[in-house]
Design a protein around this motif. Structure first.
Motif, short mmCIF file in Angstrom:
data_model
loop_
_atom_site.label_atom_id
_atom_site.label_comp_id
_atom_site.label_asym_id
_atom_site.label_seq_id
_atom_site.Cartn_x
_atom_site.Cartn_y
_atom_site.Cartn_z
N ALA A 153 99.98 -38.13 31.36
CA ALA A 153 99.01 -39.00 30.69
C ALA A 153 99.13 -40.42 31.22
O ALA A 153 98.12 -41.09 31.50
CB ALA A 153 99.23 -38.97 29.18
N GLY A 154 100.35 -40.90 31.39
CA GLY A 154 100.57 -42.23 31.95
C GLY A 154 100.07 -42.31 33.38
O GLY A 154 99.49 -43.31 33.80
N ALA A 155 100.30 -41.25 34.14
CA ALA A 155 99.82 -41.20 35.52
C ALA A 155 98.30 -41.31 35.57
O ALA A 155 97.75 -42.04 36.40
CB ALA A 155 100.28 -39.91 36.20
N THR A 156 97.64 -40.61 34.68
CA THR A 156 96.17 -40.64 34.63
C THR A 156 95.68 -42.03 34.25
O THR A 156 94.75 -42.57 34.88
CB THR A 156 95.64 -39.58 33.64
N ARG A 157 96.31 -42.64 33.24
CA ARG A 157 95.92 -44.00 32.84
C ARG A 157 96.11 -44.97 34.01
O ARG A 157 95.26 -45.83 34.27
CB ARG A 157 96.74 -44.48 31.63
N TRP A 158 97.24 -44.85 34.71
CA TRP A 158 97.51 -45.71 35.86
C TRP A 158 96.44 -45.52 36.93
O TRP A 158 95.89 -46.49 37.45
CB TRP A 158 98.89 -45.40 36.42
N ALA A 159 96.16 -44.29 37.28
CA ALA A 159 95.22 -44.00 38.36
C ALA A 159 93.81 -44.48 38.04
O ALA A 159 93.08 -44.91 38.94
CB ALA A 159 95.21 -42.50 38.65
N ARG A 160 93.44 -44.46 36.79
CA ARG A 160 92.08 -44.90 36.40
C ARG A 160 91.88 -46.40 36.61
O ARG A 160 90.75 -46.88 36.59
CB ARG A 160 91.79 -44.50 34.97
N ARG A 161 92.96 -47.12 36.84
CA ARG A 161 92.82 -48.55 37.19
C ARG A 161 92.22 -48.69 38.58
O ARG A 161 91.69 -49.73 38.93
CB ARG A 161 94.17 -49.24 37.15
N PHE A 162 92.33 -47.62 39.39
CA PHE A 162 91.94 -47.69 40.80
C PHE A 162 90.80 -46.76 41.16
O PHE A 162 90.07 -46.99 42.12
CB PHE A 162 93.16 -47.37 41.69
N VAL A 163 90.64 -45.66 40.41
CA VAL A 163 89.60 -44.67 40.70
C VAL A 163 89.18 -44.03 39.38
O VAL A 163 90.00 -43.83 38.49
CB VAL A 163 90.11 -43.62 41.73
N ASP A 164 87.89 -43.73 39.25
CA ASP A 164 87.37 -43.21 37.98
C ASP A 164 87.96 -41.85 37.61
O ASP A 164 88.36 -41.63 36.47
CB ASP A 164 85.84 -43.09 38.03
N SER A 165 87.97 -40.93 38.54
CA SER A 165 88.45 -39.57 38.25
C SER A 165 89.56 -39.19 39.24
O SER A 165 89.29 -38.54 40.25
CB SER A 165 87.30 -38.57 38.36
N PRO A 166 90.79 -39.57 38.95
CA PRO A 166 91.87 -39.30 39.91
C PRO A 166 92.07 -37.82 40.19
O PRO A 166 92.45 -37.45 41.30
CB PRO A 166 93.11 -39.92 39.25
N TRP A 167 91.80 -36.97 39.21
CA TRP A 167 92.03 -35.54 39.40
C TRP A 167 90.91 -34.88 40.19
O TRP A 167 90.99 -33.71 40.53
CB TRP A 167 92.23 -34.85 38.05
#
Length: 175
Positions: A153-167
């Motif tokens: 969950a933290g990874a997803t929150r972090w990634a959304r700072r840089f890209v809309d859909s990291p997965w």
């Protein structure tokens, strides 16, 4: 008088030869002033730049014995240990760096790389979150550290700072 002039001229010539390269200059500086932080640091940096990590570590550790909180020397020392994949030896230096009042970005990035290399993912994730301006490969490194630390969950929150859909983003999924 003539002997003194000739002797002085020969000594001056020997010193002038040290100016031919940074390596000779720094080596002479360390020989003459072994307790000079900057000479030890410069020679350590030169060794690291030339891929001579063991020599770099030796000079950077000496620099840190002279001034234990030198941020530049700590950063280079951690980078040198990371290149050698020395995990145990650098732990006290990492703790010393993280204990500083203001930890510079370069030191945080060096610590992040070391923590990932040494599979200390919780530390990498903790340090990575402090990188407010992350560019280049750093955001994905922090993302991977968070996943490896078990915080999806933290990874997803972090990634959304840089890209809309990291997965759904190729580079982020590949990381």
């Amino acid at each position: 008088l003539l002997a003194a002039l000739v002797g002085g001229g020969l000594q001056g010539h020997a010193v002038a030869n040290d100016w031919r390269s940074d390596r000779l200059l720094y080596e002479r500086g360390v020989r003459l002033y072994p307790r000079c932080l900057r000479m030890q640091y410069n020679l350590g940096q030169l060794h690291l730049d030339q891929g001579e990590t063991s020599a770099a570590i030796r000079h950077l550790e000496t620099a840190l014995k002279l001034r234990h909180d030198d941020r530049a020397a700590l950063t280079l020392l951690i980078q040198a240990h990371t290149r050698e994949q020395r995990c145990q030896d650098v732990d006290p230096w990492v703790q010393r760096g993280l204990a500083l009042k203001r930890v510079p970005v370069g030191l945080r990035k060096a610590t992040l790389d070391w923590a990932i290399t040494c599979r200390r993912f919780k530390l990498a994730w903790r340090v990575g979150q402090t990188l407010s301006r992350a560019d280049g490969p750093w955001p994905r490194k922090v993302f991977v550290a968070a996943i490896a630390a078990g915080d999806q969950a933290g990874a997803t929150r972090w990634a959304r700072r840089f890209v809309d859909s990291p997965w759904r983003s190729g580079p982020w999924v590949a990381a």
